[in-house]
Design a protein around this motif. Structure first.
Motif, PDB file in Angstrom:
ATOM      1  N   SER A  59       0.892  -1.318   0.149  1.00 17.25           N
ATOM      2  CA  SER A  59      -0.062  -0.049   0.200  1.00 17.25           C
ATOM      3  C   SER A  59       0.871   1.240   0.161  1.00 17.25           C
ATOM      4  O   SER A  59       2.131   1.225   0.244  1.00 17.25           O
ATOM      5  CB  SER A  59      -0.838   0.371   1.147  1.00 17.25           C
ATOM      6  N   GLY A  60       0.192   2.558  -0.127  1.00 16.20           N
ATOM      7  CA  GLY A  60       0.889   3.382  -0.090  1.00 16.20           C
ATOM      8  C   GLY A  60       1.354   3.951   1.387  1.00 16.20           C
ATOM      9  O   GLY A  60       2.685   4.443   1.565  1.00 16.20           O
ATOM     10  N   ALA A  61       0.485   3.695   2.196  1.00  9.51           N
ATOM     11  CA  ALA A  61       0.943   3.808   3.589  1.00  9.51           C
ATOM     12  C   ALA A  61       2.274   2.982   4.141  1.00  9.51           C
ATOM     13  O   ALA A  61       3.029   3.587   4.494  1.00  9.51           O
ATOM     14  CB  ALA A  61      -0.394   3.349   4.463  1.00  9.51           C
ATOM     15  N   ASP A 157       5.810  12.064  -0.673  1.00 10.13           N
ATOM     16  CA  ASP A 157       4.834  11.233  -0.645  1.00 10.13           C
ATOM     17  C   ASP A 157       4.107  11.585  -2.235  1.00 10.13           C
ATOM     18  O   ASP A 157       3.514  12.860  -2.124  1.00 10.13           O
ATOM     19  CB  ASP A 157       3.653  11.729   0.575  1.00 10.13           C
ATOM     20  N   ALA A 159       1.660   9.713  -3.535  1.00  5.59           N
ATOM     21  CA  ALA A 159       0.536   9.027  -3.536  1.00  5.59           C
ATOM     22  C   ALA A 159      -0.449   9.560  -4.504  1.00  5.59           C
ATOM     23  O   ALA A 159      -1.351   8.790  -5.119  1.00  5.59           O
ATOM     24  CB  ALA A 159       0.110   8.826  -2.270  1.00  5.59           C
ATOM     25  N   GLN A 160      -0.437  10.988  -4.767  1.00  2.00           N
ATOM     26  CA  GLN A 160      -1.408  11.804  -5.708  1.00  2.00           C
ATOM     27  C   GLN A 160      -0.893  12.222  -6.853  1.00  2.00           C
ATOM     28  O   GLN A 160      -1.488  13.054  -7.425  1.00  2.00           O
ATOM     29  CB  GLN A 160      -2.146  12.739  -4.762  1.00  2.00           C
ATOM     30  N   SER A 181       0.949   5.435  -3.927  1.00  2.00           N
ATOM     31  CA  SER A 181      -0.177   4.390  -3.600  1.00  2.00           C
ATOM     32  C   SER A 181      -0.778   4.059  -4.953  1.00  2.00           C
ATOM     33  O   SER A 181      -0.758   4.824  -5.911  1.00  2.00           O
ATOM     34  CB  SER A 181      -1.166   5.187  -2.432  1.00  2.00           C
ATOM     35  N   LYS A 186      -6.596   6.156  -7.036  1.00  2.00           N
ATOM     36  CA  LYS A 186      -5.686   7.329  -7.598  1.00  2.00           C
ATOM     37  C   LYS A 186      -5.402   7.230  -9.033  1.00  2.00           C
ATOM     38  O   LYS A 186      -5.923   6.382  -9.816  1.00  2.00           O
ATOM     39  CB  LYS A 186      -4.241   6.692  -7.134  1.00  2.00           C
TER      40      LYS A 186
HETATM   41  C1  LIG Z   1      -3.625   7.548  -0.668  1.00  2.00           C
HETATM   42  C2  LIG Z   1      -2.663   8.434   0.041  1.00  2.00           C
HETATM   43  C3  LIG Z   1      -1.570   7.668   0.963  1.00  2.00           C
HETATM   44  C4  LIG Z   1      -2.139   6.131   1.337  1.00  2.00           C
HETATM   45  O1  LIG Z   1      -1.881   5.342   0.447  1.00  2.00           O
HETATM   46  P1  LIG Z   1      -2.801   3.975   0.594  1.00  2.00           P
HETATM   47  O2  LIG Z   1      -2.647   2.989  -0.512  1.00  2.00           O
HETATM   48  O3  LIG Z   1      -4.028   4.313   0.759  1.00  2.00           O
HETATM   49  O4  LIG Z   1      -2.091   3.432   1.947  1.00  2.00           O
HETATM   50  C5  LIG Z   1      -0.767   8.214   1.466  1.00  2.00           C
HETATM   51  N1  LIG Z   1      -0.683   9.706   1.204  1.00  2.00           N
HETATM   52  C6  LIG Z   1      -1.235  10.428   0.395  1.00  2.00           C
HETATM   53  C7  LIG Z   1      -1.153  11.830   0.188  1.00  2.00           C
HETATM   54  C8  LIG Z   1      -2.534   9.736  -0.188  1.00  2.00           C
HETATM   55  O5  LIG Z   1      -3.405  10.330  -0.979  1.00  2.00           O
END
Ligand SMILES: *Cc1c(COP(=O)(O)O)cnc(C)c1O
Length: 368
Positions: A59-61, A157, A159-160, A181, A186
């Motif tokens: 996961s992203g987390a 980070d 993820a977005q 993520s 996403k």
């Molecule tokens: C979605 C997101 C995460 C976490 O990603 P997951 O795959 O849901 O664990 C972390 N940081 C940001 C900014 C995100 O938008």
């Protein structure tokens, strides 16, 4: 007309002829965890991000947590990040055993304000996590310069922000580690959970490979205490297919954003902007309105579905009572939280739908 916030069903229809054989190949080989599909995606995603190494995780987390573990950040260390982010960014710091320090964002891009870094710095600071929120890369040059001057790691980070660029450089490729993520909604999403790190450092990639696989360096040899955070092959197979479409999808997101910006120019909404030198990938199109909740209700009544990213800032969450904030009151994060609303944006949105949303906003403004 119905305007969903995301539309993964239409996207599936568009690519299912490519996805089904890719999934069948994994099932026929019964290699469900790591294996060839994951190796292939890691190679292709590293290339896409213009970064030497990619390691897929669950996961992203976990990408964020394992990045911090790989950099040996833990108890007694402080990590600076943006006050306006999804909670997972800050959870990763806390779960690594370190102490998060939240820095306010700039109103022009909602990203970490480098001007506050000096006030956030202590002799315990070890890293900065800029968040490329809503699909736009944070102002990396002053962040990287500050980190270099003070011997800090930088973990992006992203993820977005899959595919976003800053002065021509890809999101995730500028710091010590870039974290992604693949949550379904996403810009690049799996059919479940997934994440990845990219890094220029071979040793950091190796550490993340260990941490994702129970701390294992070779079979049944465990130098560190690790996690089970392996990327599944079925997810990697989907991601490899979708990666081929990502540039087109990001281009369509830019077209949708440009159309919103054109059609909403005469409203009282505060519209999002792209910093010079940035290529925005519009994970979210976030506007501000003084009567946000009434606007959202009116749009919902017309079947236009919006979101808020994020309604309750981290420092106001029960889990983070007492977290250090710079400056103390986080003026921008606090002032904008009740005003922001994310309009529907995704690659399958038609111009007609965008026009319908804009018309609905005009109708709301005319009646208020
Ligand atoms: C979605 C997101 C995460 C976490 O990603 P997951 O795959 O849901 O664990 C972390 N940081 C940001 C900014 C995100 O938008």
């Amino acid at each position: 007309m119905k305007v969903p916030f995301v539309d993964l069903v239409s996207q599936y229809e568009e690519i299912k002829d490519e996805v089904h054989p890719a999934l069948e190949k994994v099932m026929a080989s019964a290699g469900f965890v790591l294996g060839a599909a994951v190796t292939s995606f890691e190679k292709n995603f590293a290339e896409y991000c213009e970064s030497p190494h990619c390691v897929g995780v669950a996961s992203g987390a976990d990408a964020l947590l394992l990045a911090l573990k790989a950099l040996h950040i833990g108890p007694g260390d402080e990590v600076i990040t943006a006050a306006n982010t999804f909670v997972a960014t800050v959870n990763a710091i806390a779960l690594a055993g370190a102490t998060p320090v939240l820095v306010d964002v700039r109103e022009e891009d909602y990203n970490l304000d480098p001007a506050h870094l000096a006030n956030a710095l202590t002799d315990k600071t070890r890293a900065i996590i800029p968040v490329h929120l809503y699909g736009q890369v944070a102002d990396m040059d002053p962040i990287l310069e500050f980190a270099r001057a003070h011997g800090l790691h930088v973990v992006e980070d992203a993820a977005q922000a899959h595919g976003a660029t800053y002065k021509g450089k890809k999101a995730g490729s500028m710091g010590d580690v870039g974290c992604f993520s693949f949550y379904p909604g996403k810009n690049l999403g799996s059919y479940g959970e997934g994440g990845a790190i990219v890094t220029p450092h071979a040793d950091v990639a190796e550490q993340v490979r260990m941490y994702r696989n129970c701390g294992q360096s070779e079979k049944y040899v465990h130098p560190v205490i690790g996690y089970n955070s392996r990327l599944q092959s079925m997810q990697a197979a989907v991601l490899d297919v979708k990666l081929r479409h990502l540039e087109d999808w990001n281009t369509r997101r830019r077209e949708v954003a440009a159309l919103y910006t054109e059609l909403l120019a005469d409203t009282t909404l505060q519209l999002p902007a792209t910093n010079p030198g940035n290529s925005h990938v519009w994970h979210l199109y976030v506007v501000q309105h003084s009567n946000r909740d009434a606007l959202m209700d009116a749009l919902k009544a017309e079947e236009v579905f919006c979101g808020i990213h994020y309604p309750i800032p981290i420092h106001a969450q029960e889990a983070y009572q007492g977290v250090r904030t710079i400056p103390n009151e986080l003026p921008v994060t606090t002032r904008t939280a009740p005003r922001i609303v994310s309009l529907p944006i995704h690659p399958n949105l038609s111009d007609e739908q965008v026009r319908f949303v804009a018309d609905a906003i005009h109708r709301f403004e005319a009646s208020h």
